[in-house]
Write a protein that holds these residues in place. Structure first.
Motif, PDB file in Angstrom:
ATOM      1  N   ILE A  74       0.852  -1.200   0.000  1.00 23.58           N
ATOM      2  CA  ILE A  74       0.000   0.000   0.000  1.00 23.58           C
ATOM      3  C   ILE A  74       0.884   1.247   0.000  1.00 23.58           C
ATOM      4  N   GLU A  75       1.918   1.223   0.838  1.00 22.09           N
ATOM      5  CA  GLU A  75       2.825   2.380   0.921  1.00 22.09           C
ATOM      6  C   GLU A  75       3.534   2.607  -0.406  1.00 22.09           C
ATOM      7  N   ALA A  76       3.819   1.515  -1.107  1.00 15.50           N
ATOM      8  CA  ALA A  76       4.486   1.642  -2.408  1.00 15.50           C
ATOM      9  C   ALA A  76       3.499   2.063  -3.508  1.00 15.50           C
ATOM     10  N   GLY A  77       2.212   2.090  -3.202  1.00 13.38           N
ATOM     11  CA  GLY A  77       1.192   2.523  -4.168  1.00 13.38           C
ATOM     12  C   GLY A  77       0.930   1.517  -5.272  1.00 13.38           C
ATOM     13  N   SER A  78       1.200   0.249  -4.991  1.00 16.79           N
ATOM     14  CA  SER A  78       1.051  -0.746  -6.064  1.00 16.79           C
ATOM     15  C   SER A  78      -0.291  -1.477  -6.003  1.00 16.79           C
ATOM     16  N   LEU A  79      -1.211  -1.001  -5.174  1.00 19.38           N
ATOM     17  CA  LEU A  79      -2.513  -1.673  -5.093  1.00 19.38           C
ATOM     18  C   LEU A  79      -3.642  -0.698  -5.432  1.00 19.38           C
ATOM     19  N   THR A  80      -4.667  -1.200  -6.114  1.00 22.06           N
ATOM     20  CA  THR A  80      -5.840  -0.364  -6.404  1.00 22.06           C
ATOM     21  C   THR A  80      -6.736  -0.331  -5.172  1.00 22.06           C
ATOM     22  N   ASP A  81      -7.708   0.606  -5.189  1.00 29.04           N
ATOM     23  CA  ASP A  81      -8.641   0.712  -4.057  1.00 29.04           C
ATOM     24  C   ASP A  81      -9.399  -0.600  -3.849  1.00 29.04           C
ATOM     25  N   GLU A  82      -9.781  -1.237  -4.955  1.00 28.56           N
ATOM     26  CA  GLU A  82     -10.523  -2.502  -4.858  1.00 28.56           C
ATOM     27  C   GLU A  82      -9.656  -3.572  -4.197  1.00 28.56           C
ATOM     28  N   GLU A  83      -8.388  -3.616  -4.605  1.00 25.62           N
ATOM     29  CA  GLU A  83      -7.477  -4.623  -4.033  1.00 25.62           C
ATOM     30  C   GLU A  83      -7.260  -4.369  -2.534  1.00 25.62           C
ATOM     31  N   ILE A  84      -7.124  -3.083  -2.183  1.00 28.38           N
ATOM     32  CA  ILE A  84      -6.934  -2.751  -0.760  1.00 28.38           C
ATOM     33  C   ILE A  84      -8.159  -3.200   0.046  1.00 28.38           C
ATOM     34  N   GLU A  85      -9.346  -2.924  -0.483  1.00 29.20           N
ATOM     35  CA  GLU A  85     -10.577  -3.291   0.219  1.00 29.20           C
ATOM     36  C   GLU A  85     -10.665  -4.812   0.383  1.00 29.20           C
ATOM     37  N   ARG A  86     -10.355  -5.531  -0.715  1.00 27.76           N
ATOM     38  CA  ARG A  86     -10.462  -6.997  -0.677  1.00 27.76           C
ATOM     39  C   ARG A  86      -9.453  -7.582   0.323  1.00 27.76           C
ATOM     40  N   MET A  87      -8.206  -7.076   0.278  1.00 32.94           N
ATOM     41  CA  MET A  87      -7.180  -7.571   1.205  1.00 32.94           C
ATOM     42  C   MET A  87      -7.545  -7.223   2.646  1.00 32.94           C
ATOM     43  N   GLY A  88      -8.044  -6.001   2.829  1.00 32.62           N
ATOM     44  CA  GLY A  88      -8.422  -5.569   4.175  1.00 32.62           C
ATOM     45  C   GLY A  88      -9.483  -6.471   4.766  1.00 32.62           C
ATOM     46  N   GLN A  89     -10.488  -6.813   3.944  1.00 33.18           N
ATOM     47  CA  GLN A  89     -11.562  -7.695   4.436  1.00 33.18           C
ATOM     48  C   GLN A  89     -11.007  -9.077   4.794  1.00 33.18           C
ATOM     49  N   THR A  90     -10.079  -9.563   3.958  1.00 31.45           N
ATOM     50  CA  THR A  90      -9.471 -10.880   4.228  1.00 31.45           C
ATOM     51  C   THR A  90      -8.736 -10.857   5.576  1.00 31.45           C
ATOM     52  N   PHE A  91      -7.921  -9.810   5.789  1.00 25.38           N
ATOM     53  CA  PHE A  91      -7.150  -9.724   7.041  1.00 25.38           C
ATOM     54  C   PHE A  91      -8.066  -9.544   8.243  1.00 25.38           C
ATOM     55  N   LEU A  92      -9.129  -8.776   8.056  1.00 20.48           N
ATOM     56  CA  LEU A  92     -10.063  -8.551   9.163  1.00 20.48           C
ATOM     57  C   LEU A  92     -10.709  -9.873   9.585  1.00 20.48           C
ATOM     58  N   LYS A  93     -11.141 -10.662   8.582  1.00 17.29           N
ATOM     59  CA  LYS A  93     -11.766 -11.958   8.897  1.00 17.29           C
ATOM     60  C   LYS A  93     -10.762 -12.903   9.568  1.00 17.29           C
ATOM     61  N   LEU A  94      -9.534 -12.866   9.047  1.00 19.24           N
ATOM     62  CA  LEU A  94      -8.477 -13.718   9.609  1.00 19.24           C
ATOM     63  C   LEU A  94      -8.220 -13.336  11.069  1.00 19.24           C
ATOM     64  N   ASP A  95      -8.191 -12.040  11.320  1.00 18.74           N
ATOM     65  CA  ASP A  95      -7.984 -11.507  12.672  1.00 18.74           C
ATOM     66  C   ASP A  95      -9.095 -11.999  13.607  1.00 18.74           C
ATOM     67  N   GLN A  96     -10.338 -11.890  13.121  1.00 13.03           N
ATOM     68  CA  GLN A  96     -11.486 -12.307  13.948  1.00 13.03           C
ATOM     69  C   GLN A  96     -11.443 -13.810  14.210  1.00 13.03           C
ATOM     70  N   LYS A  97     -11.099 -14.572  13.168  1.00  9.80           N
ATOM     71  CA  LYS A  97     -11.046 -16.039  13.307  1.00  9.80           C
ATOM     72  C   LYS A  97      -9.953 -16.444  14.299  1.00  9.80           C
ATOM     73  N   MET A  98      -8.804 -15.766  14.238  1.00 14.71           N
ATOM     74  CA  MET A  98      -7.716 -16.064  15.183  1.00 14.71           C
ATOM     75  C   MET A  98      -8.158 -15.781  16.614  1.00 14.71           C
ATOM     76  N   ALA A  99      -8.887 -14.676  16.801  1.00 15.68           N
ATOM     77  CA  ALA A  99      -9.370 -14.329  18.145  1.00 15.68           C
ATOM     78  C   ALA A  99     -10.322 -15.414  18.656  1.00 15.68           C
ATOM     79  N   GLU A 100     -11.204 -15.898  17.758  1.00 11.47           N
ATOM     80  CA  GLU A 100     -12.149 -16.963  18.137  1.00 11.47           C
ATOM     81  C   GLU A 100     -11.405 -18.230  18.551  1.00 11.47           C
ATOM     82  N   LEU A 101     -10.440 -18.650  17.704  1.00 12.65           N
ATOM     83  CA  LEU A 101      -9.705 -19.889  17.968  1.00 12.65           C
ATOM     84  C   LEU A 101      -8.880 -19.777  19.252  1.00 12.65           C
TER      85      LEU A 101
END
Lengths: 123, 267
Positions: A74-101
């Motif tokens: 993201i800092e290097a500017g190599s991702l589009t807004d859509e890609e950032i949103e998609r990656m962000g959602q993936t990490f958020l879900k992963l974060d929540q799943k780790m907390a559950e486990l």
């Protein structure tokens, strides 16, 4: 050996400096983790938790590394807004799943770490 | 009751534990010899010794009593071997390294330093930390995923900024104190408030100058809190410095792992 400090009581202690902040120092130093190396608990009744701690720690390490890599991109500017949103959602879900486990195995987030001896903690 | 050997420290054969020195459960501290070295040890229950405040203090008292007899490599709390034969074997295997470590440590002592930053919020927040996050655009238009990553980016930048400041501070402080020490080792920002933790190997004759330099540093860095402890037995200087302890290879390895994992997910 005398205790030397600004507001120190005159007792025998090998301490010197800002002794009025001793509680603050104690609080911070207690966060550094156990001095004694922790090991996987080999008690048959809690083996599952010991193994879960090891596996979840490794998964958490990879998750954090991936997240760091995403931030670099993201800092290097190599991702589009859509890609950032998609990656962000993936990490958020992963974060929540780790907390559950972590909670499911009776662990706390700070338990997910490994002491690597002279190299310090894994995370 | 099955018993084992609890080791307090290692010395040269010229030294011997003070007579009457008692270890855990009142068991006498004896010398287990192997060629040029002895291990000061006492018998304990095979289950070992629990890390209670009383036990930790007793370990430290025995180690300090042994140190009065001569140069000592202090053992970490909880060092237990199954038998005196196992102790002899351990000494034999590491004889050369232990002799080298003993000569390095000599009669020197360890001083521990902790430096605390002001509480969060008492110093100005670094405004540059948030600037990079503007590349996300208007935060009200962002989806939940982008908001999550934006928060992570801000936290990452804040931590990097803190680490840079702490590293500069630690380098400056260590540069001053190192002049009055034989060796030093330090870690930067082990917690968000603890700017640095350091250990110094100091000769007894250097203690006065070291304390003077420490007091002067406190005057220069009034915005930080300083705590110096010791002298202690040189626990942090028993093992030789190793190239492995430097962070770069670890960080490099972690970056490579991240890049590889990233390619798998987002080729």
């Amino acid at each position: 050996m005398k205790l030397v400090g600004d507001t120190a009581p005159a007792v025998e202690q090998p301490l010197r400096g800002d002794l009025e902040a001793l509680c603050d120092f104690g609080r911070e130093l207690s966060q550094l983790g156990p001095v004694l190396p922790s090991r996987i608990n080999a008690d048959p009744t809690t083996t599952e938790q010991g193994l879960a701690k090891l596996v979840l720690t490794l998964v958490e390490l990879v998750r954090r590394l991936l997240e760091r890599q995403a931030i670099r991109r993201i800092e290097a500017g190599s991702l589009t807004d859509e890609e950032i949103e998609r990656m962000g959602q993936t990490f958020l879900k992963l974060d929540q799943k780790m907390a559950e486990l972590t909670a499911a195995f009776g662990l706390k987030p700070e338990d997910l770490n490994l002491n690597l001896g002279p190299l310090g903690d894994l995370m | 009751m099955a018993s084992a050997c609890y080791v307090y420290g290692i010395q040269s054969v010229e030294c011997s534990p003070p007579s009457g020195l008692a270890g855990f459960a009142g068991s006498p501290v004896i010398a287990i010899r192997c060629r040029a070295l002895i291990a000061a040890a006492s018998l304990v229950d095979a289950k070992g010794v629990g890390p209670t405040p009383e036990n930790l203090l007793l370990h430290e008292e025995v180690v300090e009593a042994l140190q009065l007899a001569g140069p000592l490599l202090p053992a970490r709390f909880g060092t237990v071997l199954p038998s005196d034969e196992a102790v002899v074997e351990a000494l034999a295997e590491r004889q050369a390294a232990l002799l080298f470590a003993l000569s390095r440590v000599g009669d020197r002592v360890e001083l521990g330093l902790s430096v605390l930053r002001n509480p969060p919020g008492s110093d100005g927040e670094d405004s540059s930390v948030d600037r990079g996050a503007t590349s996300f655009g208007d935060s009200t238009q962002m989806g939940v995923g982008a908001r999550y990553l934006r928060a992570k980016l801000v936290a990452h930048r804040r931590e990097a900024s803190l680490r840079r400041e702490a590293a500069a501070l630690a380098q400056g402080i260590d540069g001053v104190l190192r002049r009055h020490a034989i060796e030093s080792c330090y870690t930067v920002l082990p917690t968000p408030r603890l700017a640095m933790r350091a250990a110094y190997l100091v000769a007894p004759r250097q203690l006065g100058e070291f304390h003077k330099a420490f007091d002067e540093l406190r005057v220069v860095h009034r915005d930080h809190r300083f705590l110096l402890s010791g002298p202690w037995p040189p626990y942090s200087f028993v093992s030789p410095p190793s190239a492995l302890l430097q962070g770069e290879p670890v960080e490099k390895g972690a970056s490579l792992l991240a890049a590889a994992a990233s390619k798998l997910l987002w080729p």
